[in-house]
Every structure is written in C-alpha cells, then in structure tokens.
Scaffold this motif. Structure first.
Motif, PDB file in Angstrom:
ATOM      1  N   MET A  59      31.877 -11.344   7.224  1.00 37.00           N
ATOM      2  CA  MET A  59      31.241 -10.889   6.164  1.00 37.00           C
ATOM      3  C   MET A  59      29.653 -11.133   6.444  1.00 37.00           C
ATOM      4  O   MET A  59      28.886 -10.182   6.173  1.00 37.00           O
ATOM      5  CB  MET A  59      31.810 -11.127   4.760  1.00 37.00           C
ATOM      6  N   LEU A  60      29.515 -12.563   6.668  1.00 42.70           N
ATOM      7  CA  LEU A  60      28.216 -12.805   6.834  1.00 42.70           C
ATOM      8  C   LEU A  60      27.461 -12.261   7.905  1.00 42.70           C
ATOM      9  O   LEU A  60      26.161 -12.044   7.995  1.00 42.70           O
ATOM     10  CB  LEU A  60      28.008 -14.260   6.649  1.00 42.70           C
ATOM     11  N   ILE A  61      28.303 -12.113   8.893  1.00 44.21           N
ATOM     12  CA  ILE A  61      27.725 -11.518  10.235  1.00 44.21           C
ATOM     13  C   ILE A  61      27.278 -10.026   9.998  1.00 44.21           C
ATOM     14  O   ILE A  61      26.309  -9.910  10.681  1.00 44.21           O
ATOM     15  CB  ILE A  61      28.744 -11.656  11.397  1.00 44.21           C
ATOM     16  N   ALA A  62      28.115  -9.510   9.297  1.00 43.89           N
ATOM     17  CA  ALA A  62      27.924  -7.900   9.075  1.00 43.89           C
ATOM     18  C   ALA A  62      26.370  -7.864   8.343  1.00 43.89           C
ATOM     19  O   ALA A  62      25.832  -7.092   8.475  1.00 43.89           O
ATOM     20  CB  ALA A  62      29.162  -7.330   8.319  1.00 43.89           C
ATOM     21  N   LEU A  63      26.344  -8.578   7.277  1.00 44.73           N
ATOM     22  CA  LEU A  63      25.170  -8.670   6.438  1.00 44.73           C
ATOM     23  C   LEU A  63      23.957  -8.865   7.382  1.00 44.73           C
ATOM     24  O   LEU A  63      23.034  -8.245   7.184  1.00 44.73           O
ATOM     25  CB  LEU A  63      25.444  -9.578   5.218  1.00 44.73           C
ATOM     26  N   VAL A  64      23.998 -10.045   8.207  1.00 45.84           N
ATOM     27  CA  VAL A  64      22.897 -10.216   9.039  1.00 45.84           C
ATOM     28  C   VAL A  64      22.617  -9.503  10.031  1.00 45.84           C
ATOM     29  O   VAL A  64      21.348  -9.020  10.175  1.00 45.84           O
ATOM     30  CB  VAL A  64      23.121 -11.598   9.689  1.00 45.84           C
ATOM     31  N   PHE A  65      23.713  -8.623  10.654  1.00 51.98           N
ATOM     32  CA  PHE A  65      23.485  -7.631  11.566  1.00 51.98           C
ATOM     33  C   PHE A  65      23.026  -6.412  10.956  1.00 51.98           C
ATOM     34  O   PHE A  65      21.907  -5.827  11.456  1.00 51.98           O
ATOM     35  CB  PHE A  65      24.784  -7.250  11.994  1.00 51.98           C
ATOM     36  N   GLY A  66      23.305  -6.194   9.708  1.00 53.13           N
ATOM     37  CA  GLY A  66      22.778  -4.964   8.748  1.00 53.13           C
ATOM     38  C   GLY A  66      21.199  -5.070   8.362  1.00 53.13           C
ATOM     39  O   GLY A  66      20.400  -4.383   8.692  1.00 53.13           O
ATOM     40  N   LEU A  67      20.924  -6.214   8.270  1.00 47.66           N
ATOM     41  CA  LEU A  67      19.422  -6.647   7.877  1.00 47.66           C
ATOM     42  C   LEU A  67      18.769  -6.445   8.889  1.00 47.66           C
ATOM     43  O   LEU A  67      17.309  -6.157   8.920  1.00 47.66           O
ATOM     44  CB  LEU A  67      19.484  -7.895   7.103  1.00 47.66           C
ATOM     45  N   GLY A  68      19.334  -7.003  10.069  1.00 48.46           N
ATOM     46  CA  GLY A  68      18.523  -7.070  11.397  1.00 48.46           C
ATOM     47  C   GLY A  68      18.176  -5.491  11.812  1.00 48.46           C
ATOM     48  O   GLY A  68      17.095  -5.365  12.407  1.00 48.46           O
ATOM     49  N   MET A  69      19.042  -4.923  11.872  1.00 53.13           N
ATOM     50  CA  MET A  69      18.953  -3.373  12.172  1.00 53.13           C
ATOM     51  C   MET A  69      18.035  -2.561  11.511  1.00 53.13           C
ATOM     52  O   MET A  69      17.650  -1.637  11.825  1.00 53.13           O
ATOM     53  CB  MET A  69      20.493  -2.715  12.279  1.00 53.13           C
TER      54      MET A  69
END
Length: 98
Positions: free
Chosen positions: A1-11
C-alpha cells in the motif's frame, strides 16, 4: 500500500494530462438524428441557431396583418439603433390597408 502511494505521488510530477475534446467527433447520437440535423441545416441554413425567431398568431389573416403592422415600427427602430442586425415582417411587403 505504501509503495503504491509513493509511486502515485512520484508519477504525479511526470503526468501531463491532455484533454482533446471535439464535440463534432463524438458519435453519441444515432444516424437518424445526424440525418435529421443535416436535413434541418440544408433546409434552414447553418446559422439557424444564431438567429431569433418571433412568431405571432391571430384569429384571422387580417388580425395577423394588424399584429405585423403594430410590430413594424418597433422592429424598424431596433434595426436602426443597431440592436438587431436584420429583421423581416410580412408587414414590410403587405402594407396596412387605408
């Protein structure tokens, strides 16, 4: 979940949304509706929706002529003042009887 959030913010920093909207390219109406619209444009012209039409009614043709005779001075004044581009009433052709 944390990885998806970081990825979404980065994108979010690299996202460049493009909205290409062409109402004429949208085919959400039926072919019959498109044909009816084309017929209406052929009959009335392409600028029918840029005009204002005022219809009058009367109990008889003489009453309709009298209504047109009453409207003619106002239409002529609005055209002369530049509020209307062009106007037409049958009273412009068929004048009031003396």
């Amino acid at each position: 979940m944390l990885i998806a959030l970081v990825f979404g913010l980065g994108m979010a920093f690299f996202a460049t949304p493009r909205f290409n909207i062409s109402l004429t390219a949208m085919n959400t109406v039926t072919r019959e509706t498109q044909a009816a619209e084309a017929l209406m444009t052929d009959v009335w012209g392409a600028s029918i929706f840029n005009k204002i039409y005022m219809l009058t009614e009367a109990a008889s043709p003489l009453g309709l002529q009298a209504a047109g005779d009453r409207l003619l001075p106002a239409l002529a004044a609005d055209t002369a003042a530049g509020r209307l581009d062009v106007g037409f009433l049958p009273a412009m052709i068929f004048r009031e009887r003396p």
